[in-house]
Design a protein around this motif. Structure first.
Motif, mmCIF file in Angstrom:
data_model
loop_
_atom_site.group_PDB
_atom_site.id
_atom_site.type_symbol
_atom_site.label_atom_id
_atom_site.label_comp_id
_atom_site.label_asym_id
_atom_site.label_seq_id
_atom_site.Cartn_x
_atom_site.Cartn_y
_atom_site.Cartn_z
ATOM 1 N N ILE A 1 0.831 -1.208 0.000
ATOM 2 C CA ILE A 1 0.000 0.000 0.000
ATOM 3 C C ILE A 1 0.862 1.252 0.000
ATOM 4 O O ILE A 1 0.612 2.208 -0.750
ATOM 5 N N ILE A 2 1.890 1.249 0.837
ATOM 6 C CA ILE A 2 2.785 2.403 0.909
ATOM 7 C C ILE A 2 3.540 2.577 -0.402
ATOM 8 O O ILE A 2 3.667 3.687 -0.927
ATOM 9 N N CYS A 3 4.050 1.470 -0.946
ATOM 10 C CA CYS A 3 4.826 1.527 -2.187
ATOM 11 C C CYS A 3 4.003 2.085 -3.343
ATOM 12 O O CYS A 3 4.495 2.880 -4.147
ATOM 13 N N LYS A 4 2.728 1.684 -3.406
ATOM 14 C CA LYS A 4 1.867 2.110 -4.514
ATOM 15 C C LYS A 4 1.071 3.374 -4.187
ATOM 16 O O LYS A 4 0.262 3.820 -4.997
ATOM 17 N N GLN A 5 1.306 3.934 -2.991
ATOM 18 C CA GLN A 5 0.661 5.179 -2.564
ATOM 19 C C GLN A 5 -0.870 5.083 -2.673
ATOM 20 O O GLN A 5 -1.534 5.958 -3.213
ATOM 21 N N LEU A 6 -1.413 3.989 -2.138
ATOM 22 C CA LEU A 6 -2.850 3.756 -2.181
ATOM 23 C C LEU A 6 -3.533 4.290 -0.928
ATOM 24 O O LEU A 6 -2.926 4.403 0.139
ATOM 25 N N ARG A 7 -4.821 4.623 -1.087
ATOM 26 C CA ARG A 7 -5.680 5.002 0.043
ATOM 27 C C ARG A 7 -6.769 3.931 0.141
ATOM 28 O O ARG A 7 -7.787 4.004 -0.552
ATOM 29 N N PRO A 8 -6.555 2.925 0.958
ATOM 30 C CA PRO A 8 -7.418 1.749 0.916
ATOM 31 C C PRO A 8 -8.713 1.854 1.710
ATOM 32 O O PRO A 8 -8.763 2.474 2.774
ATOM 33 N N MET A 9 -9.751 1.238 1.170
ATOM 34 C CA MET A 9 -10.909 0.874 1.970
ATOM 35 C C MET A 9 -10.551 -0.480 2.566
ATOM 36 O O MET A 9 -10.346 -1.457 1.838
ATOM 37 N N LEU A 10 -10.451 -0.559 3.890
ATOM 38 C CA LEU A 10 -9.940 -1.747 4.552
ATOM 39 C C LEU A 10 -11.073 -2.603 5.109
ATOM 40 O O LEU A 10 -11.764 -2.179 6.043
ATOM 41 N N LEU A 11 -11.283 -3.768 4.542
ATOM 42 C CA LEU A 11 -12.209 -4.746 5.114
ATOM 43 C C LEU A 11 -11.399 -5.619 6.052
ATOM 44 O O LEU A 11 -10.880 -6.676 5.673
ATOM 45 N N MET A 12 -11.238 -5.138 7.274
ATOM 46 C CA MET A 12 -10.412 -5.778 8.286
ATOM 47 C C MET A 12 -11.146 -5.779 9.618
ATOM 48 O O MET A 12 -11.956 -4.895 9.889
ATOM 49 N N GLU A 13 -10.796 -6.739 10.453
ATOM 50 C CA GLU A 13 -11.278 -6.703 11.822
ATOM 51 C C GLU A 13 -10.593 -5.552 12.558
ATOM 52 O O GLU A 13 -9.482 -5.133 12.202
ATOM 53 N N ASP A 14 -11.241 -5.036 13.592
ATOM 54 C CA ASP A 14 -10.680 -3.909 14.337
ATOM 55 C C ASP A 14 -9.288 -4.225 14.863
ATOM 56 O O ASP A 14 -8.419 -3.355 14.911
ATOM 57 N N GLY A 15 -9.060 -5.479 15.244
ATOM 58 C CA GLY A 15 -7.770 -5.878 15.793
ATOM 59 C C GLY A 15 -6.632 -5.770 14.795
ATOM 60 O O GLY A 15 -5.469 -5.667 15.186
#
Length: 259
Positions: free
Chosen positions: A79-93
Protein backbone atom coordinates in the motif's frame (compact mmCIF):
# COMPACT_ATOMS: atom_id res chain seq x y z
CA UNK A 1 19.83 -31.51 0.37
CA UNK A 2 19.86 -30.76 4.12
CA UNK A 3 17.51 -28.26 5.76
CA UNK A 4 19.27 -25.18 7.12
CA UNK A 5 16.28 -22.93 7.97
CA UNK A 6 12.54 -23.18 8.63
CA UNK A 7 9.35 -21.24 7.94
CA UNK A 8 6.44 -22.16 10.22
CA UNK A 9 2.72 -21.51 9.89
CA UNK A 10 0.87 -20.44 13.05
CA UNK A 11 -2.88 -21.12 13.19
CA UNK A 12 -3.53 -24.84 12.94
CA UNK A 13 0.17 -25.65 13.15
CA UNK A 14 1.33 -24.47 16.59
CA UNK A 15 -2.06 -23.44 17.99
CA UNK A 16 -5.80 -23.38 17.26
CA UNK A 17 -7.32 -20.19 18.66
CA UNK A 18 -6.27 -20.26 22.34
CA UNK A 19 -5.37 -23.96 22.41
CA UNK A 20 -1.70 -24.85 21.95
CA UNK A 21 -0.87 -27.92 19.89
CA UNK A 22 0.52 -30.40 22.47
CA UNK A 23 4.30 -30.17 22.64
CA UNK A 24 4.53 -27.17 20.30
CA UNK A 25 6.02 -24.76 22.86
CA UNK A 26 8.81 -27.17 23.75
CA UNK A 27 9.43 -28.01 20.07
CA UNK A 28 9.92 -24.33 19.20
CA UNK A 29 12.28 -23.99 22.16
CA UNK A 30 14.34 -26.93 20.87
CA UNK A 31 14.43 -25.37 17.40
CA UNK A 32 15.65 -22.06 18.80
CA UNK A 33 18.37 -23.76 20.89
CA UNK A 34 19.56 -25.64 17.79
CA UNK A 35 20.45 -22.27 16.18
CA UNK A 36 18.49 -23.14 13.04
CA UNK A 37 17.12 -19.83 11.65
CA UNK A 38 13.33 -19.70 11.49
CA UNK A 39 10.39 -17.37 11.02
CA UNK A 40 6.71 -17.76 11.68
CA UNK A 41 5.22 -17.04 8.25
CA UNK A 42 1.50 -16.50 8.59
CA UNK A 43 -1.61 -15.31 6.79
CA UNK A 44 -3.24 -14.38 10.11
CA UNK A 45 -5.11 -11.13 9.44
CA UNK A 46 -7.60 -10.74 12.29
CA UNK A 47 -5.07 -8.97 14.53
CA UNK A 48 -1.99 -6.81 14.01
CA UNK A 49 1.53 -8.23 14.19
CA UNK A 50 2.04 -6.62 17.61
CA UNK A 51 -1.16 -8.13 18.99
CA UNK A 52 -0.30 -11.49 17.42
CA UNK A 53 3.07 -11.55 19.20
CA UNK A 54 1.38 -10.62 22.49
CA UNK A 55 -1.16 -13.38 21.99
CA UNK A 56 1.51 -16.00 21.25
CA UNK A 57 3.47 -14.88 24.29
CA UNK A 58 0.30 -15.25 26.35
CA UNK A 59 -0.02 -18.83 25.12
CA UNK A 60 3.48 -19.58 26.39
CA UNK A 61 5.61 -19.16 23.27
CA UNK A 62 8.81 -17.11 23.52
CA UNK A 63 8.27 -14.83 20.52
CA UNK A 64 9.62 -11.44 19.49
CA UNK A 65 8.36 -9.16 16.73
CA UNK A 66 11.31 -10.12 14.50
CA UNK A 67 10.27 -13.79 14.64
CA UNK A 68 7.00 -13.15 12.81
CA UNK A 69 6.40 -12.29 9.15
CA UNK A 70 2.74 -11.72 8.27
CA UNK A 71 0.73 -11.09 5.15
CA UNK A 72 -0.57 -7.94 6.86
CA UNK A 73 2.91 -6.42 7.03
CA UNK A 74 3.51 -7.37 3.40
CA UNK A 75 0.16 -5.75 2.50
CA UNK A 76 1.05 -2.54 4.32
CA UNK A 77 4.36 -2.39 2.42
CA UNK A 78 2.48 -2.75 -0.89
CA UNK A 79 0.00 0.00 0.00
CA UNK A 80 2.79 2.40 0.91
CA UNK A 81 4.83 1.53 -2.19
CA UNK A 82 1.87 2.11 -4.51
CA UNK A 83 0.66 5.18 -2.56
CA UNK A 84 -2.85 3.76 -2.18
CA UNK A 85 -5.68 5.00 0.04
CA UNK A 86 -7.42 1.75 0.92
CA UNK A 87 -10.91 0.87 1.97
CA UNK A 88 -9.94 -1.75 4.55
CA UNK A 89 -12.21 -4.75 5.11
CA UNK A 90 -10.41 -5.78 8.29
CA UNK A 91 -11.28 -6.70 11.82
CA UNK A 92 -10.68 -3.91 14.34
CA UNK A 93 -7.77 -5.88 15.79
CA UNK A 94 -5.93 -5.74 12.47
CA UNK A 95 -6.37 -2.01 11.89
CA UNK A 96 -3.38 -1.22 14.11
CA UNK A 97 -1.15 -2.60 11.35
CA UNK A 98 -2.32 0.23 9.08
CA UNK A 99 -1.90 3.11 11.53
CA UNK A 100 -0.90 6.24 9.65
CA UNK A 101 -2.20 4.99 6.29
CA UNK A 102 -4.44 7.55 4.55
CA UNK A 103 -7.91 6.08 3.94
CA UNK A 104 -9.69 9.31 2.94
CA UNK A 105 -11.46 9.00 -0.42
CA UNK A 106 -10.21 5.43 -0.96
CA UNK A 107 -8.79 4.38 -4.31
CA UNK A 108 -8.32 0.67 -3.48
CA UNK A 109 -10.20 -2.14 -1.73
CA UNK A 110 -8.21 -4.39 0.61
CA UNK A 111 -9.76 -7.57 2.02
CA UNK A 112 -8.48 -9.54 5.01
CA UNK A 113 -10.21 -12.09 7.23
CA UNK A 114 -12.99 -9.90 8.61
CA UNK A 115 -16.02 -11.92 9.76
CA UNK A 116 -17.72 -8.84 11.24
CA UNK A 117 -17.40 -6.97 7.91
CA UNK A 118 -18.49 -9.77 5.59
CA UNK A 119 -22.13 -8.70 5.26
CA UNK A 120 -24.12 -7.30 2.36
CA UNK A 121 -23.89 -3.61 3.25
CA UNK A 122 -20.11 -3.59 3.63
CA UNK A 123 -19.41 -5.77 0.62
CA UNK A 124 -21.80 -3.66 -1.44
CA UNK A 125 -19.95 -0.54 -0.34
CA UNK A 126 -16.74 -2.09 -1.68
CA UNK A 127 -18.53 -3.13 -4.87
CA UNK A 128 -19.88 0.39 -5.49
CA UNK A 129 -16.47 1.92 -4.95
CA UNK A 130 -14.88 -0.44 -7.47
CA UNK A 131 -17.51 -0.03 -10.18
CA UNK A 132 -17.29 3.75 -9.83
CA UNK A 133 -13.78 3.56 -11.26
CA UNK A 134 -12.47 0.52 -13.20
CA UNK A 135 -8.92 1.44 -12.19
CA UNK A 136 -9.54 0.81 -8.48
CA UNK A 137 -7.62 -2.35 -7.53
CA UNK A 138 -8.87 -5.22 -5.39
CA UNK A 139 -6.18 -6.52 -3.01
CA UNK A 140 -6.60 -9.75 -1.05
CA UNK A 141 -4.34 -10.19 1.94
CA UNK A 142 -4.84 -13.89 1.21
CA UNK A 143 -7.47 -16.15 -0.37
CA UNK A 144 -7.74 -19.05 2.07
CA UNK A 145 -10.90 -21.09 1.54
CA UNK A 146 -11.30 -21.94 5.24
CA UNK A 147 -9.50 -22.10 8.58
CA UNK A 148 -9.73 -24.06 11.83
CA UNK A 149 -11.80 -21.93 14.20
CA UNK A 150 -11.77 -21.84 18.00
CA UNK A 151 -14.16 -24.80 18.22
CA UNK A 152 -11.71 -26.75 15.98
CA UNK A 153 -14.33 -26.82 13.24
CA UNK A 154 -13.74 -25.29 9.82
CA UNK A 155 -14.96 -21.76 9.11
CA UNK A 156 -15.00 -19.81 5.85
CA UNK A 157 -11.86 -17.85 5.04
CA UNK A 158 -11.75 -14.61 3.02
CA UNK A 159 -11.33 -16.39 -0.31
CA UNK A 160 -15.04 -16.79 -1.03
CA UNK A 161 -15.73 -13.11 -0.32
CA UNK A 162 -12.84 -12.01 -2.52
CA UNK A 163 -14.22 -14.19 -5.32
CA UNK A 164 -17.67 -12.60 -4.86
CA UNK A 165 -16.18 -9.13 -5.42
CA UNK A 166 -14.18 -10.41 -8.39
CA UNK A 167 -17.32 -11.86 -9.95
CA UNK A 168 -19.45 -8.78 -9.34
CA UNK A 169 -16.88 -6.24 -10.56
CA UNK A 170 -14.93 -8.17 -13.18
CA UNK A 171 -11.70 -7.19 -11.40
CA UNK A 172 -9.06 -9.82 -10.59
CA UNK A 173 -7.62 -9.51 -7.10
CA UNK A 174 -3.93 -9.10 -6.39
CA UNK A 175 -3.02 -11.58 -3.63
CA UNK A 176 -0.35 -10.55 -1.14
CA UNK A 177 0.05 -13.43 1.33
CA UNK A 178 0.61 -17.15 1.09
CA UNK A 179 0.81 -18.95 -1.25
CA UNK A 180 2.25 -16.25 -3.55
CA UNK A 181 5.88 -16.60 -4.53
CA UNK A 182 6.56 -12.99 -3.53
CA UNK A 183 5.44 -13.65 0.05
CA UNK A 184 7.82 -16.58 0.40
CA UNK A 185 10.68 -14.64 -1.21
CA UNK A 186 10.26 -11.85 1.34
CA UNK A 187 10.11 -14.35 4.22
CA UNK A 188 13.24 -16.11 2.96
CA UNK A 189 15.04 -12.80 2.71
CA UNK A 190 14.40 -12.15 6.40
CA UNK A 191 16.40 -15.26 7.33
CA UNK A 192 19.07 -14.77 4.65
CA UNK A 193 18.00 -17.79 2.61
CA UNK A 194 16.59 -16.10 -0.52
CA UNK A 195 19.35 -17.60 -2.71
CA UNK A 196 19.03 -21.16 -1.38
CA UNK A 197 15.30 -21.85 -0.93
CA UNK A 198 15.96 -25.56 -1.48
CA UNK A 199 17.60 -25.58 1.97
CA UNK A 200 14.48 -24.28 3.72
CA UNK A 201 11.49 -26.21 5.05
CA UNK A 202 7.94 -24.86 5.25
CA UNK A 203 5.76 -26.45 7.94
CA UNK A 204 1.98 -26.00 7.74
CA UNK A 205 -1.46 -27.55 7.96
CA UNK A 206 -2.81 -26.18 4.67
CA UNK A 207 -1.83 -28.04 1.49
CA UNK A 208 -2.74 -25.12 -0.76
CA UNK A 209 -1.85 -21.94 1.13
CA UNK A 210 1.10 -23.15 3.21
CA UNK A 211 2.61 -25.75 0.93
CA UNK A 212 1.39 -24.93 -2.57
CA UNK A 213 2.10 -21.99 -4.84
CA UNK A 214 5.35 -20.24 -3.99
CA UNK A 215 6.54 -22.88 -1.52
CA UNK A 216 6.39 -25.51 -4.26
CA UNK A 217 7.62 -23.26 -7.07
CA UNK A 218 10.66 -22.12 -5.09
CA UNK A 219 11.58 -25.69 -4.18
CA UNK A 220 11.12 -25.55 -0.40
CA UNK A 221 10.88 -28.77 1.58
CA UNK A 222 7.16 -29.02 2.35
CA UNK A 223 6.09 -30.55 5.65
CA UNK A 224 2.37 -31.17 6.19
CA UNK A 225 1.17 -31.58 9.79
CA UNK A 226 -1.99 -33.49 10.65
CA UNK A 227 -3.46 -30.78 12.88
CA UNK A 228 -5.63 -27.69 12.29
CA UNK A 229 -7.39 -27.77 8.93
CA UNK A 230 -5.73 -31.03 7.87
CA UNK A 231 -8.23 -33.52 6.46
CA UNK A 232 -7.88 -37.09 5.23
CA UNK A 233 -6.88 -37.01 1.60
CA UNK A 234 -4.65 -33.94 1.94
CA UNK A 235 -1.62 -36.22 1.77
CA UNK A 236 -2.60 -37.13 -1.78
CA UNK A 237 -3.41 -33.56 -2.85
CA UNK A 238 0.16 -32.67 -3.77
CA UNK A 239 3.30 -34.63 -4.61
CA UNK A 240 6.52 -34.17 -2.70
CA UNK A 241 5.01 -33.65 0.74
CA UNK A 242 6.47 -35.06 3.94
CA UNK A 243 3.68 -35.75 6.42
CA UNK A 244 4.02 -35.56 10.20
CA UNK A 245 1.57 -36.06 13.04
CA UNK A 246 2.28 -32.57 14.38
CA UNK A 247 4.80 -29.72 14.55
CA UNK A 248 6.65 -31.71 17.23
CA UNK A 249 7.63 -34.56 14.93
CA UNK A 250 8.42 -32.19 12.06
CA UNK A 251 10.83 -30.10 14.13
CA UNK A 252 12.47 -33.15 15.69
CA UNK A 253 13.09 -34.49 12.16
CA UNK A 254 14.69 -31.20 11.08
CA UNK A 255 16.93 -30.97 14.16
CA UNK A 256 18.04 -34.60 13.79
CA UNK A 257 19.23 -34.10 10.20
CA UNK A 258 20.82 -30.71 11.01
CA UNK A 259 23.40 -32.18 13.39
Amino acid sequence: MSIRAVLIDLSGTIHIDNKVIPGAIEAIQRLRKSNIPFRFATNTTKVSTKQLVERLSGLGFQVEDKDVFTSLSACRDMIICKQLRPMLLMEDGAMEEFAGIDTYKPNAVVVGLAPSKFHYEKLNEAFRLMVSDPNIPLIAVHEAKYFADKDEKLSMGPGGFVKALEFATGTKATVVGKPTEKFFQLALKQIGMENVPEQVAMIGDDVSNDLGGGAKELGLHRFLVQTGKYRKGDCNASEGLDVFKSIVEAIDHIIAQYK
